[in-house]
Design a protein around this motif. Structure first.
Motif, PDB file in Angstrom:
ATOM      1  N   VAL A  87       0.925  -1.162   0.131  1.00 15.10           N
ATOM      2  CA  VAL A  87       0.101   0.037   0.026  1.00 15.10           C
ATOM      3  C   VAL A  87       0.975   1.357   0.145  1.00 15.10           C
ATOM      4  O   VAL A  87       1.660   1.418   0.969  1.00 15.10           O
ATOM      5  CB  VAL A  87      -0.969   0.096   1.154  1.00 15.10           C
ATOM      6  CG1 VAL A  87      -1.909   1.176   1.421  1.00 15.10           C
ATOM      7  CG2 VAL A  87      -1.636  -1.241   1.381  1.00 15.10           C
ATOM      8  N   GLU A  88       0.702   1.956  -1.071  1.00 16.61           N
ATOM      9  CA  GLU A  88       1.580   3.220  -1.291  1.00 16.61           C
ATOM     10  C   GLU A  88       1.181   4.395  -0.296  1.00 16.61           C
ATOM     11  O   GLU A  88      -0.164   4.687  -0.133  1.00 16.61           O
ATOM     12  CB  GLU A  88       1.523   3.744  -2.481  1.00 16.61           C
ATOM     13  CG  GLU A  88       2.347   2.652  -3.533  1.00 16.61           C
ATOM     14  CD  GLU A  88       2.422   3.229  -4.900  1.00 16.61           C
ATOM     15  OE1 GLU A  88       3.485   3.348  -5.637  1.00 16.61           O
ATOM     16  OE2 GLU A  88       1.166   2.890  -5.666  1.00 16.61           O
ATOM     17  N   THR A  89       2.141   4.920   0.615  1.00 12.51           N
ATOM     18  CA  THR A  89       1.740   6.027   1.423  1.00 12.51           C
ATOM     19  C   THR A  89       2.635   7.084   1.071  1.00 12.51           C
ATOM     20  O   THR A  89       3.759   7.098   0.504  1.00 12.51           O
ATOM     21  CB  THR A  89       1.836   5.574   2.952  1.00 12.51           C
ATOM     22  OG1 THR A  89       3.466   5.219   2.937  1.00 12.51           O
ATOM     23  CG2 THR A  89       1.291   4.517   3.007  1.00 12.51           C
ATOM     24  N   ASP A  90       2.487   8.428   1.630  1.00 13.15           N
ATOM     25  CA  ASP A  90       3.303   9.505   1.716  1.00 13.15           C
ATOM     26  C   ASP A  90       3.941   9.456   3.093  1.00 13.15           C
ATOM     27  O   ASP A  90       3.977   8.766   3.866  1.00 13.15           O
ATOM     28  CB  ASP A  90       2.412  10.801   1.650  1.00 13.15           C
ATOM     29  CG  ASP A  90       1.311  11.129   2.341  1.00 13.15           C
ATOM     30  OD1 ASP A  90       1.354  10.532   3.526  1.00 13.15           O
ATOM     31  OD2 ASP A  90       0.540  11.989   2.179  1.00 13.15           O
ATOM     32  N   SER A  91       4.514  10.713   3.255  1.00  6.31           N
ATOM     33  CA  SER A  91       5.472  10.860   4.470  1.00  6.31           C
ATOM     34  C   SER A  91       4.569  11.019   5.607  1.00  6.31           C
ATOM     35  O   SER A  91       5.117  11.076   6.925  1.00  6.31           O
ATOM     36  CB  SER A  91       6.424  12.197   4.351  1.00  6.31           C
ATOM     37  OG  SER A  91       5.578  13.329   4.274  1.00  6.31           O
ATOM     38  N   ARG A  92       3.555  11.129   5.523  1.00  2.00           N
ATOM     39  CA  ARG A  92       2.371  11.128   6.649  1.00  2.00           C
ATOM     40  C   ARG A  92       1.600   9.843   6.900  1.00  2.00           C
ATOM     41  O   ARG A  92       0.854   9.837   7.571  1.00  2.00           O
ATOM     42  CB  ARG A  92       1.564  12.412   6.785  1.00  2.00           C
ATOM     43  CG  ARG A  92       2.228  13.579   6.343  1.00  2.00           C
ATOM     44  CD  ARG A  92       1.398  14.921   6.725  1.00  2.00           C
ATOM     45  NE  ARG A  92       1.073  15.122   7.948  1.00  2.00           N
ATOM     46  CZ  ARG A  92       0.210  16.256   8.591  1.00  2.00           C
ATOM     47  NH1 ARG A  92      -0.468  16.758   7.461  1.00  2.00           N
ATOM     48  NH2 ARG A  92       0.117  16.303   9.667  1.00  2.00           N
ATOM     49  N   ALA A  93       2.037   8.770   6.313  1.00  4.07           N
ATOM     50  CA  ALA A  93       1.614   7.550   6.393  1.00  4.07           C
ATOM     51  C   ALA A  93       0.145   7.492   5.655  1.00  4.07           C
ATOM     52  O   ALA A  93      -0.657   6.474   5.754  1.00  4.07           O
ATOM     53  CB  ALA A  93       1.322   6.961   7.690  1.00  4.07           C
ATOM     54  N   ARG A  94      -0.207   8.501   4.611  1.00  4.40           N
ATOM     55  CA  ARG A  94      -1.345   8.523   4.131  1.00  4.40           C
ATOM     56  C   ARG A  94      -1.394   7.640   2.873  1.00  4.40           C
ATOM     57  O   ARG A  94      -0.494   7.559   2.311  1.00  4.40           O
ATOM     58  CB  ARG A  94      -1.925  10.015   3.675  1.00  4.40           C
ATOM     59  CG  ARG A  94      -2.648  10.584   5.101  1.00  4.40           C
ATOM     60  CD  ARG A  94      -3.216  11.826   4.472  1.00  4.40           C
ATOM     61  NE  ARG A  94      -4.212  12.589   5.275  1.00  4.40           N
ATOM     62  CZ  ARG A  94      -3.660  13.777   5.739  1.00  4.40           C
ATOM     63  NH1 ARG A  94      -2.456  14.331   5.625  1.00  4.40           N
ATOM     64  NH2 ARG A  94      -4.268  14.450   6.774  1.00  4.40           N
ATOM     65  N   THR A  95      -2.442   6.775   2.677  1.00  2.00           N
ATOM     66  CA  THR A  95      -2.735   6.120   1.123  1.00  2.00           C
ATOM     67  C   THR A  95      -3.021   7.115   0.299  1.00  2.00           C
ATOM     68  O   THR A  95      -3.017   8.456   0.520  1.00  2.00           O
ATOM     69  CB  THR A  95      -3.764   4.972   1.465  1.00  2.00           C
ATOM     70  OG1 THR A  95      -5.012   5.693   1.549  1.00  2.00           O
ATOM     71  CG2 THR A  95      -3.348   4.266   2.701  1.00  2.00           C
ATOM     72  N   ASN A  96      -3.743   6.729  -0.943  1.00  2.00           N
ATOM     73  CA  ASN A  96      -4.246   7.838  -1.913  1.00  2.00           C
ATOM     74  C   ASN A  96      -5.679   8.325  -1.197  1.00  2.00           C
ATOM     75  O   ASN A  96      -5.938   9.314  -1.894  1.00  2.00           O
ATOM     76  CB  ASN A  96      -4.513   6.955  -3.124  1.00  2.00           C
ATOM     77  CG  ASN A  96      -5.393   5.984  -2.814  1.00  2.00           C
ATOM     78  OD1 ASN A  96      -5.054   4.828  -2.556  1.00  2.00           O
ATOM     79  ND2 ASN A  96      -6.466   6.022  -3.562  1.00  2.00           N
TER      80      ASN A  96
END
Length: 505
Positions: free
Chosen positions: A331-340
């Motif tokens: 599951v891809e995430t950003d630097s804040r652990a959010r997904t899409n």
């Protein structure tokens, strides 16, 4: 009692109670959020129950026995008797204490615990199938969700973990008797750690690895002492091979594991070999029988498959929520652990490399704090890694080539444990501490350690990187004598050109 199909609500739904999930749940509870944590197996997840903790317990126990049996140089002569049943009971006791503690901490922080399997039924809805016959299911409406379902061992063709002689790491850590012989498929950190455990229990161990060396991804100078120690333990290696099948031996309880050259396997679609070593037919490094087509046949009692782990994301019905994954299922995430999706987060192994328990815990904290509206983000710059082989390896930050590629002018310093008084008094002086810094500013960029207590020593260097410390800062910090940590100070001094207990470069 059968649980009816009712709908309840929660601020935060956390799916998975491993080191990433339970940390996210506890932190969210501390931030006064209503939290529901769903776990289908055991609190603490793979790490506490079937991975990090039980493996380190057995590593420690077998080290004690091996050290006692090989301490003649210190004037100690002993022949330890290992009772595997008692050893496993002790290991299980450690696990039970920690997992029980996780459950108590969750409850103490107001987390609602649900046993069962969660699947998404929409962007803000999940269904939980409860564990146990006749227990039914329920729906959960959530404002935020944290996916923390972890990872599972990768199976390879023709090696089904359901077959009695074929083991994954979880099964290997729960054996009731010591196998006379074992083939380990994969020389990564799991394979190498468990190969050492079995060797110290008296098992004949052969490791098959498709590449040309152990521990892919680590520098050769770090791997060299580990490979040498493994060889001293009697572990034999077959590099450039992949395991293709196994079958029972005629009239014997054992099995024969068939391996073929990795380049052949790659050509057949069985995987991609990198730098595979060439082997000629005939007698091999381990004495295994090589047949005419260059395949190997290795006799053993068990085979342990440790070729890596894959994310557990296929059980969640992610498409129902609209959560995206990459081709490998992470599951891809950003630097804040959010997904899409803004309100759904992913932490731990399911969110991708590095697949480390402490990385997952850090992500879990960040996810909870972001949900609570705090300005949190994940910084991987000072994320340490450790391999609990013999000797241990610890790394953090950049390697020298990585620093150069990033545009720095790297300077390095190194201190060998053979020059450490404390290392010599432990009888374990293989390895070194190496630091990497920016020559112009002196800022510490990375470090690597191979040797005694490397997993503990690397924390100081991780803190130094996190705080933006320079070589001067580390070198000027007085370290207790005699300790292994003095080697960190000496490595920094070596980079500055004024180490006292080793020659300066």
């Amino acid at each position: 009692m059968v649980v009816g199909d009712v709908t309840t609500g929660t601020d935060v739904l956390v799916i998975g109670a491993g080191p990433a999930g339970y940390v996210a749940a506890i932190r969210a509870g501390q931030l006064d959020l209503d939290v529901t944590l769903v776990e289908k197996d055991a609190y603490g997840g793979t790490c506490l129950n079937y991975g990090c903790i039980p493996s380190k317990a057995l590593i420690t126990a077998t080290d004690v026995a091996h050290d006692a049996a090989t301490a003649e140089e210190m004037g100690i002569h002993a022949e330890p008797e290992i009772d595997l049943g008692e050893m496993m009971a002790w290991k299980d006791g450690v696990v039970d204490q920690l997992t029980g503690g996780v459950e108590k901490l969750c409850k103490a922080n107001g987390v609602t615990l649900l046993e069962g399997t969660a699947r998404f039924a929409g962007e803000n809805t999940a269904r939980v199938s409860h564990s146990g016959e006749g227990q039914g299911s329920e729906s959960l409406e959530f404002e935020h969700a944290v996916i923390a379902t972890g990872s599972r061992p990768i199976e390879i063709p023709n090696f089904d973990f359901g077959d009695e002689p074929v083991l994954d790491s979880r099964q290997a850590l729960a054996l009731e008797s010591v196998p006379d012989s074992i083939v380990v498929v994969g020389a990564g950190y799991i394979g190498m750690e468990l190969a050492s455990v079995f060797a110290k229990l008296g098992t004949d161990v052969t490791v098959i690895e498709m590449l040309d060396s152990i521990l892919p991804g680590y520098d050769d100078d770090l791997k060299r002492p580990v490979k040498g120690r493994a060889t001293d333990l009697g572990i034999e290696f077959e590099f450039g091979y992949t395991a293709s099948e196994w079958h029972e031996r005629d009239g014997d309880d054992g099995i024969r594991v068939v391996a073929e050259p990795a380049d052949n396997a790659a050509a057949d679609g069985g995987g991609e070999a990198s730098h595979a070593s060439e082997q000629e037919s005939g007698e091999t490094a381990s004495g295994a029988e090589a047949v005419e087509d260059e395949r190997l046949e290795l006799e053993a009692e068990k085979v342990l498959v440790a070729v890596g782990r894959q994310p557990v994301s296929d059980t969640l019905d992610l498409e129902e929520a609209g959560v995206e994954t990459d081709d490998a299922g992470f599951v891809e995430t950003d630097s804040r652990a959010r997904t899409n999706l803004e309100h759904i987060f992913a932490v731990g192994d399911v969110a991708g490399e590095p697949m480390l328990a402490h990385k997952g815990s850090a992500e879990g904290q960040v996810a909870a704090e972001v949900i609570a509206g705090e300005p949190a983000a994940i910084d991987y710059q000072a994320m340490p890694a450790a391999v609990f082989t013999d000797p241990e390896i610890g790394t953090v930050g950049m390697t020298e080539p990585e620093a150069a590629e990033a545009g720095f002018e790297p300077v390095t310093g190194q201190f060998p444990f053979r020059a450490s008084g404390r290392a010599l008094t432990t009888g374990d002086s293989d390895g070194f501490v190496k630091v990497v810094a920016d020559e112009e500013s002196g800022y510490l960029l990375g470090a690597s350690i191979v040797g005694p207590e490397a997993s503990e020593l690397i924390a100081e260097l991780g803190l130094a990187i996190e705080l933006g410390a320079t070589l001067e800062d580390v070198a000027a910090t007085v370290h207790t004598h005699p300790t292994l940590s003095e080697s960190v100070m000496e490595a920094a001094e070596n980079a500055l050109g004024h180490a006292i207990h080793t020659l300066n470069r």
